[in-house]
Design an enzyme around this catalytic site. Structure first.
Site, PDB file in Angstrom:
ATOM      1  N   HIS A 264       0.884  -1.189   0.000  1.00  0.00           N
ATOM      2  CA  HIS A 264       0.000   0.000   0.000  1.00  0.00           C
ATOM      3  C   HIS A 264       0.914   1.230   0.000  1.00  0.00           C
ATOM      4  O   HIS A 264       1.672   1.439  -0.929  1.00  0.00           O
ATOM      5  CB  HIS A 264      -0.921  -0.103   1.223  1.00  0.00           C
ATOM      6  CG  HIS A 264      -2.060   0.865   1.279  1.00  0.00           C
ATOM      7  ND1 HIS A 264      -2.424   1.672   0.241  1.00  0.00           N
ATOM      8  CD2 HIS A 264      -2.935   1.147   2.289  1.00  0.00           C
ATOM      9  CE1 HIS A 264      -3.470   2.409   0.591  1.00  0.00           C
ATOM     10  NE2 HIS A 264      -3.799   2.118   1.832  1.00  0.00           N
ATOM     11  N   HIS A 305      -1.490  -2.118  -9.989  1.00  0.00           N
ATOM     12  CA  HIS A 305      -2.472  -1.554  -9.070  1.00  0.00           C
ATOM     13  C   HIS A 305      -3.682  -2.464  -9.031  1.00  0.00           C
ATOM     14  O   HIS A 305      -4.061  -3.033 -10.058  1.00  0.00           O
ATOM     15  CB  HIS A 305      -2.883  -0.142  -9.505  1.00  0.00           C
ATOM     16  CG  HIS A 305      -3.523   0.630  -8.408  1.00  0.00           C
ATOM     17  ND1 HIS A 305      -4.860   0.535  -8.128  1.00  0.00           N
ATOM     18  CD2 HIS A 305      -2.991   1.478  -7.489  1.00  0.00           C
ATOM     19  CE1 HIS A 305      -5.129   1.313  -7.095  1.00  0.00           C
ATOM     20  NE2 HIS A 305      -4.010   1.883  -6.678  1.00  0.00           N
ATOM     21  N   ASP A 363       3.107   5.908  -6.937  1.00  0.00           N
ATOM     22  CA  ASP A 363       4.228   5.833  -6.004  1.00  0.00           C
ATOM     23  C   ASP A 363       5.572   5.736  -6.696  1.00  0.00           C
ATOM     24  O   ASP A 363       6.603   6.073  -6.123  1.00  0.00           O
ATOM     25  CB  ASP A 363       4.046   4.642  -5.059  1.00  0.00           C
ATOM     26  CG  ASP A 363       2.951   4.929  -4.062  1.00  0.00           C
ATOM     27  OD1 ASP A 363       2.774   6.099  -3.722  1.00  0.00           O
ATOM     28  OD2 ASP A 363       2.264   3.983  -3.644  1.00  0.00           O
TER      29      ASP A 363
HETATM   30  N1  CMC Z   1       5.903  -6.922 -10.430  1.00  0.00           N
HETATM   31  C1  CMC Z   1       5.823  -8.121 -11.039  1.00  0.00           C
HETATM   32  N2  CMC Z   1       4.668  -8.815 -11.213  1.00  0.00           N
HETATM   33  C2  CMC Z   1       3.548  -8.241 -10.729  1.00  0.00           C
HETATM   34  C3  CMC Z   1       3.558  -6.995 -10.073  1.00  0.00           C
HETATM   35  C4  CMC Z   1       4.791  -6.324  -9.934  1.00  0.00           C
HETATM   36  N3  CMC Z   1       4.844  -5.129  -9.336  1.00  0.00           N
HETATM   37  N4  CMC Z   1       2.295  -6.672  -9.693  1.00  0.00           N
HETATM   38  C5  CMC Z   1       1.515  -7.697 -10.096  1.00  0.00           C
HETATM   39  N5  CMC Z   1       2.269  -8.651 -10.722  1.00  0.00           N
HETATM   40  C6  CMC Z   1       1.777  -9.865 -11.393  1.00  0.00           C
HETATM   41  C7  CMC Z   1       1.399 -10.930 -10.383  1.00  0.00           C
HETATM   42  O1  CMC Z   1       2.481 -11.809 -10.143  1.00  0.00           O
HETATM   43  C8  CMC Z   1       0.265 -11.632 -11.112  1.00  0.00           C
HETATM   44  O2  CMC Z   1       0.826 -12.450 -12.140  1.00  0.00           O
HETATM   45  P1  CMC Z   1       0.108 -13.838 -12.571  1.00  0.00           P
HETATM   46  O3  CMC Z   1      -1.251 -13.445 -13.071  1.00  0.00           O
HETATM   47  O4  CMC Z   1       0.996 -14.394 -13.603  1.00  0.00           O
HETATM   48  O5  CMC Z   1       0.044 -14.667 -11.322  1.00  0.00           O
HETATM   49  C9  CMC Z   1      -0.463 -10.491 -11.815  1.00  0.00           C
HETATM   50  O6  CMC Z   1       0.546  -9.498 -12.036  1.00  0.00           O
HETATM   51  C10 CMC Z   1      -1.618  -9.887 -11.002  1.00  0.00           C
HETATM   52  O7  CMC Z   1      -1.109  -9.510  -9.714  1.00  0.00           O
HETATM   53  P2  CMC Z   1      -1.940  -9.554  -8.357  1.00  0.00           P
HETATM   54  O8  CMC Z   1      -0.978  -9.727  -7.227  1.00  0.00           O
HETATM   55  O9  CMC Z   1      -3.046 -10.546  -8.490  1.00  0.00           O
HETATM   56  O10 CMC Z   1      -2.552  -8.105  -8.351  1.00  0.00           O
HETATM   57  P3  CMC Z   1      -3.219  -7.393  -7.110  1.00  0.00           P
HETATM   58  O11 CMC Z   1      -4.286  -6.555  -7.653  1.00  0.00           O
HETATM   59  O12 CMC Z   1      -3.576  -8.373  -6.039  1.00  0.00           O
HETATM   60  O13 CMC Z   1      -2.010  -6.507  -6.530  1.00  0.00           O
HETATM   61  C11 CMC Z   1      -0.532  -4.719  -6.145  1.00  0.00           C
HETATM   62  C12 CMC Z   1      -1.862  -5.165  -6.766  1.00  0.00           C
HETATM   63  C13 CMC Z   1      -0.428  -3.180  -6.209  1.00  0.00           C
HETATM   64  C14 CMC Z   1      -0.460  -5.125  -4.663  1.00  0.00           C
HETATM   65  C15 CMC Z   1       0.628  -5.363  -6.935  1.00  0.00           C
HETATM   66  O14 CMC Z   1       0.575  -4.953  -8.299  1.00  0.00           O
HETATM   67  C16 CMC Z   1       1.977  -5.069  -6.343  1.00  0.00           C
HETATM   68  O15 CMC Z   1       2.436  -5.765  -5.440  1.00  0.00           O
HETATM   69  N6  CMC Z   1       2.692  -3.976  -6.839  1.00  0.00           N
HETATM   70  C17 CMC Z   1       3.917  -3.548  -6.276  1.00  0.00           C
HETATM   71  C18 CMC Z   1       3.657  -2.749  -5.021  1.00  0.00           C
HETATM   72  C19 CMC Z   1       3.122  -1.359  -5.329  1.00  0.00           C
HETATM   73  O16 CMC Z   1       3.626  -0.653  -6.185  1.00  0.00           O
HETATM   74  N7  CMC Z   1       2.079  -0.958  -4.585  1.00  0.00           N
HETATM   75  C20 CMC Z   1       1.518   0.385  -4.679  1.00  0.00           C
HETATM   76  C21 CMC Z   1       0.106   0.433  -5.153  1.00  0.00           C
HETATM   77  S1  CMC Z   1      -0.369   2.114  -5.560  1.00  0.00           S
HETATM   78  C22 CMC Z   1      -0.475   2.931  -4.070  1.00  0.00           C
HETATM   79  C23 CMC Z   1      -1.649   2.588  -3.252  1.00  0.00           C
HETATM   80  O17 CMC Z   1      -2.788   2.786  -3.725  1.00  0.00           O
HETATM   81  O18 CMC Z   1      -1.446   2.162  -2.100  1.00  0.00           O
END
Ligand code: CMC
Length: 424
Positions: A264, A305, A363
């Site tokens: 987050h 995101h 971010d």
């Molecule tokens: N790097 C590499 N792979 C990724 C990333 C990443 N940053 N984010 C998602 N993926 C992949 C993930 O492995 C999955 O792949 P597959 O379908 O092959 O299994 C796919 O993309 C979907 O990911 P998810 O984990 O199901 O997506 P989510 O909606 O649960 O997670 C997230 C969203 C923001 C937690 C995630 O994208 C992440 O960890 N990003 C990095 C941390 C980050 O930048 N967070 C800030 C968010 S913006 C500020 C806020 O609003 O707080």
């Protein structure tokens, strides 16, 4: 409220559920009666669950839309300033010039901390993370204002909002000053909100400090772009804590705690840690491969995101601001920032990221700007918390302005069935 129904079949039972429409966005199916049918809905991560009704912020993740009280975020970032956005989020309408002037004067009147609060800072170890200090100090505000806090009284709620918005920059800057061992700087009412924050961060009693207007404007944009984001993890935490009738300062402290995580608000700090870990442009490819490897926990911080699956509209504004700031500071050739730019370019072209719609989020760029301004990475999430306080407070206030029921999710129980305690 509605004539439309959704029908759910469970075994041979057919259950009719009301369907409601908002002003825009997906319809919702009211599942509240399901408990009487002996079933719960199951939605870990709240992917398809609307937990409340709200008129503050609207997001369309597929179209990359973010509206505050109907106004697009890019228009607010361009034409407004943070305190005007605070007024808008809280009151629902943009202020007149006179209302804005009065609001700004009121906020300035509340910017000092009770002098006894200095003692709280002194109780922390010097190497404490500023988020740990902020959690503690904001929670401690409840001890200072608890007696004057009747949450059913709109006037008392309003004063709480003023206090929070006014005091957060002072608390944030003091968290930093404490960690570097410099004297706390008291707020200056002749400066704008963003200028005052930079002054309290970087000013010292020994030298005159004049905030750079371009950096103050960038700071103000960072505040605006982080001001609210609908029912995200920290806002939902504030709402859940607030649903019990808890003290609002304690509720905001719970939001700060939820924001801290790297998935987050901690992501902007994680972006800079990642850039430091990559270290050199020659290492980028290796880290891109690590991010794509399902057996490797490494993710590209600042990419992806939960809601925005097209682009993050805040990131667009932040990207432009990042370039302005780097130019102003003559830092276009900074090695870490070069890595960031290259990373952005590769990720935007690489199939893995393109197919999964993993775009740089707000971010990614805010981290780069804050680093360029000279703010240490450990302060990044603190600045996010400062900005998001108005969002948390507006949601808390909205919740307390109408009927409110304690939040109490249910579960799919997978533990032991009943068993007897062994006889000894
Ligand atoms: N790097 C590499 N792979 C990724 C990333 C990443 N940053 N984010 C998602 N993926 C992949 C993930 O492995 C999955 O792949 P597959 O379908 O092959 O299994 C796919 O993309 C979907 O990911 P998810 O984990 O199901 O997506 P989510 O909606 O649960 O997670 C997230 C969203 C923001 C937690 C995630 O994208 C992440 O960890 N990003 C990095 C941390 C980050 O930048 N967070 C800030 C968010 S913006 C500020 C806020 O609003 O707080």
């Amino acid at each position: 409220m509605t004539d439309r129904k959704a029908t759910l079949s469970v075994g041979d039972k057919s259950i009719e559920l009301p369907v409601y429409s908002g002003t825009i966005g997906p319809d919702v199916i009211d599942v509240r009666s399901l408990v009487q049918e002996g079933v719960f809905t199951y939605d870990p991560g709240f992917v398809s669950t609307a937990a409340c009704e709200s008129a503050i912020t609207y997001i369309d993740g597929n179209q990359g839309v973010l509206l505050h009280r109907g106004y697009p975020i890019n228009q607010l970032a361009e034409n407004s300033d943070f305190l005007e956005v605070c007024y808008l989020l809280l009151n629902g309408e943009l202020p007149t010039d006179a209302q804005l002037e009065e609001y700004k004067a009121t906020i300035k009147n509340h910017s000092m901390l009770h002098d006894q609060m200095r003692n709280f800072f002194n109780g922390f170890r010097r190497d404490a993370h500023p988020m740990a200090i902020m959690c503690g100090v904001v929670g401690a505000l409840s001890a200072f204002y608890h007696d004057q806090m009747d949450i059913t009284n709109p006037k008392q709620r309003e004063i709480t909002g003023h206090r929070l918005i006014a005091k957060m920059p002072t608390i944030a800057a003091w968290c930093y000053k404490y960690s570097v061992g410099q004297p706390f700087m008291y707020p200056r009412n002749d400066l704008s909100y963003a200028e005052n924050f930079l002054y309290m961060m970087f000013g010292t009693p020994c030298e005159e400090y004049k905030p750079n207007p371009i950096l103050a404007k960038a700071m103000d944009k960072i505040f605006i772009l982080h001001a609210d984001h609908e029912q995200n993890a920290s806002t939902s935490t504030v709402r859940l804590a607030g649903s019990t009738g808890a003290n609002p300062y304690a509720c905001i402290a719970s939001g700060i705690a939820a924001l801290w995580g790297p998935a987050h608000g901690g992501a902007n700090e994680a972006v800079l840690d990642m850039l430091a870990e990559i270290g050199d442009e020659s290492e980028i490819e290796r880290f891109i491969e690590k991010a794509k490897d399902k057996n490797d926990p490494f993710r590209l911080m600042g990419f992806g995101h939960r809601v925005y699956k097209n682009f993050d509209p805040r990131a667009k504004v932040m990207r432009e601001t990042a370039h302005e700031v780097l130019k102003e500071l003559g830092m276009e050739d900074d090695p870490q920032l070069k890595i960031a730019q290259r990373l952005e370019q590769i990720a935007l072209e690489d199939d893995y990221f393109v197919e999964r719609k993993l775009y740089p989020n707000v971010d990614f760029y805010s981290g780069i700007i804050l680093k360029a301004i000279g703010i240490p990475t450990s302060m990044f999430t603190v600045i996010f918390a400062l900005s998001r306080t108005i969002g948390w407070f507006s949601h808390w206030n909205e919740m307390n302005s109408g009927a409110n029921r304690i939040g109490r999710p249910r579960q799919l129980y997978t533990g032991h069935t009943e068993r007897d305690y062994p006889k000894k």
